[in-house]
Structures are given as structure tokens and as C-alpha cells.
Design an enzyme around this catalytic site. Sequence first.
Site, PDB file in Angstrom:
ATOM      1  N   CYS A 180       0.818  -1.222   0.000  1.00 27.09           N
ATOM      2  CA  CYS A 180       0.000   0.000   0.000  1.00 27.09           C
ATOM      3  C   CYS A 180       0.851   1.272   0.000  1.00 27.09           C
ATOM      4  CB  CYS A 180      -0.948  -0.001   1.185  1.00 27.09           C
ATOM      5  SG  CYS A 180      -1.913  -1.505   1.296  1.00 27.09           S
ATOM      6  N   HIS A 195      -3.366   6.822   2.101  1.00 30.06           N
ATOM      7  CA  HIS A 195      -3.789   5.509   1.600  1.00 30.06           C
ATOM      8  C   HIS A 195      -5.170   5.198   2.174  1.00 30.06           C
ATOM      9  CE1 HIS A 195      -4.259   1.347   0.925  1.00 30.06           C
ATOM     10  NE2 HIS A 195      -3.948   0.983   2.153  1.00 30.06           N
ATOM     11  N   ASN A 249     -10.368  -0.847  -0.122  1.00 29.42           N
ATOM     12  CA  ASN A 249      -8.909  -0.661   0.006  1.00 29.42           C
ATOM     13  C   ASN A 249      -8.226  -1.361  -1.157  1.00 29.42           C
ATOM     14  OD1 ASN A 249      -6.198  -1.012   0.614  1.00 29.42           O
ATOM     15  ND2 ASN A 249      -6.519  -1.448   2.779  1.00 29.42           N
TER      16      ASN A 249
END
Length: 331
Positions: free
Chosen positions: A122, A256, A287
Site C-alpha cells: 500500500c 492511503h 482498500n
Amino acid sequence: MTGLKASVGSPYARILSVGSAVPSRVLDNEQMVQHIDSSDEWIRQRTGITERRWIAEDENLETLSLAAARQAIERAGLTASDIDAVLLSTVSHFRQTPALAPQLATSLGIVDAVAYDISAACAGFCYGLAQAEALVRAGQARHVLVIGAETLSRMTDVTDRATAFLFADGAGAVVVGPSETNGIGPVVWGSDGAQADAIWQTESWEGAVESGTWPALGMNGRAVFKWATGFIAGAASRCLEESGVSPDELDVFIPHQANNRITDTLLRYLKLPEKVVVARTITGYGNNSAASIPIAMESLLSSGEARSGQTALLIGFGAGLVYAGQVVTLP
Ligand code: UT7
């Protein structure tokens, strides 16, 4: 010989454009709780997610990456022949070798590009952005295409209560090029391998062959949450300091998209004023790891919530554990 020549770069680099692509298949929370003991209400309250995008049959990591990349190149007013490096950040390319970036470059019509994949989960997009900035300033490339793309649905165990509702698919891309003024601040980045078991692939490829089990992503959510709201908050603060930007001078915050509660905690820690526009694309997209920051950037710009030329703080964090962030001028 009077000494080796050195490459000569641009004094500064900036993001010239951004593009994104999300899958066509929308899954709401009711669909996700079919195999786990959970509820739409719990997922909304604990993460902010109401729905996510997963690839349909005719979509994959490559189709998403190419769509985002084409949009970014076109919006930069460039053509394939102007791009000389392609960096793909992903953890969902299921071939050890070759990397996917060279094939993407060829599909885009970019000949003889520097091309490689980056595995920084990420934080992958911000890792790629840091490398692109350095390549342009060092004179080792002129226009760098940075793609963050994931198909985490292919690595999601839909019966795992700790992860099934969280992960998603998508791609975002930027073109980084030379600039007379600085558009990408110093990167703040690092890693902590002692926490390798906080987010992991449940089987190594060797183990998968032996057990006949396709690997999924596993996560110790509480441990990652604690790290993200503690250590990462400090790293985000250092990004502002090292760029010489005060919280009052910031226009946009693009963390993020891991969890809206993590974003809320970062906002409180950084004491960002209310006028700062905050990315919340997790709500509709879930996500999607390396793709989340460029998708959020594109979404804020195309909706008009953020404007070209504004100052934005980016911070990515995830499996490794790894993190990277920088302050940028929006394209
Ligand atoms: O992208 C890479 C980085 N990843 C992240 O940053 C993710 C970070 N972690 C998180 O976002 C959160 O930890 C999660 C969203 C994954 C989980 O939320 P949480 O608030 O940390 O949940 P928890 O594990 O602390 O569990 C809280 C409660 C427990 O019940 P009790 O003990 O309070 O009665 C769990 O049993 O929530 C329960 N629970 C669930 N309930 C419904 C745990 N998972 C679920 C679930 N549905 N899926």
C-alpha cells in the site's frame, strides 16, 4: 580521459497528469457478509466502506493498468514516444518473473522503456513516485509513468472475517516529468521487517504448490491500525516539515485508503484545518492498496473537490511493513 561524464537532469520534477480505472463490478456490504459473521452496519462504522469494486470476467490487472496509464499519458499531452520509464507498483501480479511493467510498456507502444515492478504494497505508489522524481532529477529518465494497480479480489479469502470486507481492485497512474519549479517534496519513507507478519500472503508459492491451496492475504488488523495511527502519523508530520509546508498551507490530504478511522486519527494528529479537502474514496472503492492514492487523486480532481496547482500530502503504508509519503503539487 578527463573523467566519467555524469547524467544531467532537471532541477525539479512534478506530476504532469493523473488517470485511473476501476472495475465495472460493484459489490455492496450485504454481498460481502454472506460468508462471514458481520454486517453492513459494522463494516460502515469500522471502516467507512459501503461498496467496493472487484474485477469482472473480462478485466484483470493488465486491462486496469493500461486504461489508467492511457488516460494519464493523454492528459499529460504526451504520446508513448515521450515516455522513457514505466514503474508498476503492485502485489497482485501472480508471476514471479517476468515483471509486468515491460509488457505494459510494450502494450502502450513505448519502445525500449526502463520498466520494472515495485513490491511495496500500500506504500507502492509513493515508493514509485519517489523513484520517478529521482530519475527525472538525476537525468536518468525524462518522463516516467508510475502505475499503482491491484486485483486483491484474487487474493481475498471471502470466508476470512478479518479481511473479506476490506480489499478491492483498481488502478491509478501518473506521469512525472521535468519542471522549472518543484512539484514533489522530499520523500519520507522506510520499513520495519520485524512486523512482516502484520499483513502477509497466507502461503508462499512453494507452500501453495505443496498444499494445493491458493494463497490469500492475511492481516492482524489491530496491529496495523495501531502502527498506522501512531508511527505513520509521525511520518506524515515529517513529510510536511521536510517540505517546509505548515498544516495551514496544505489544501488536500490523500492518505492511503485503508480505513476512514485511520484517516480521522491522522487528521487529528496533524491538526489539519477544516478547509483541507480529505480523500475518502474507500467509501465506494474499498482498500485497493497501491492504487488507492492515485485513484483518490484523480477522483478529487475530476469531481472538482481539488484543483490543479494545489498542495497535497500523500502517505502510503502497508505490508512489509513499509511506508512512504511526500507533499506534491496536484497536476
Ligand atoms: O492497507 C494496508 C493497511 N491496512 C490497514 O491499515 C488496516 C488496518 N486495520 C483496520 O482497518 C481495522 O483493524 C479493521 C477494519 C481490519 C478491523 O477493525 P477493528 O476495529 O480493529 O476490529 P477489531 O479486530 O479490534 O475487533 C473489534 C470487534 C471485536 O468484537 P469484540 O471483541 O469487541 O466483541 C471483533 O470480534 O469487532 C469484531 N469484529 C467483527 N465484527 C463484525 C472483527 N471483525 C469483524 C467483522 N464483522 N468482519
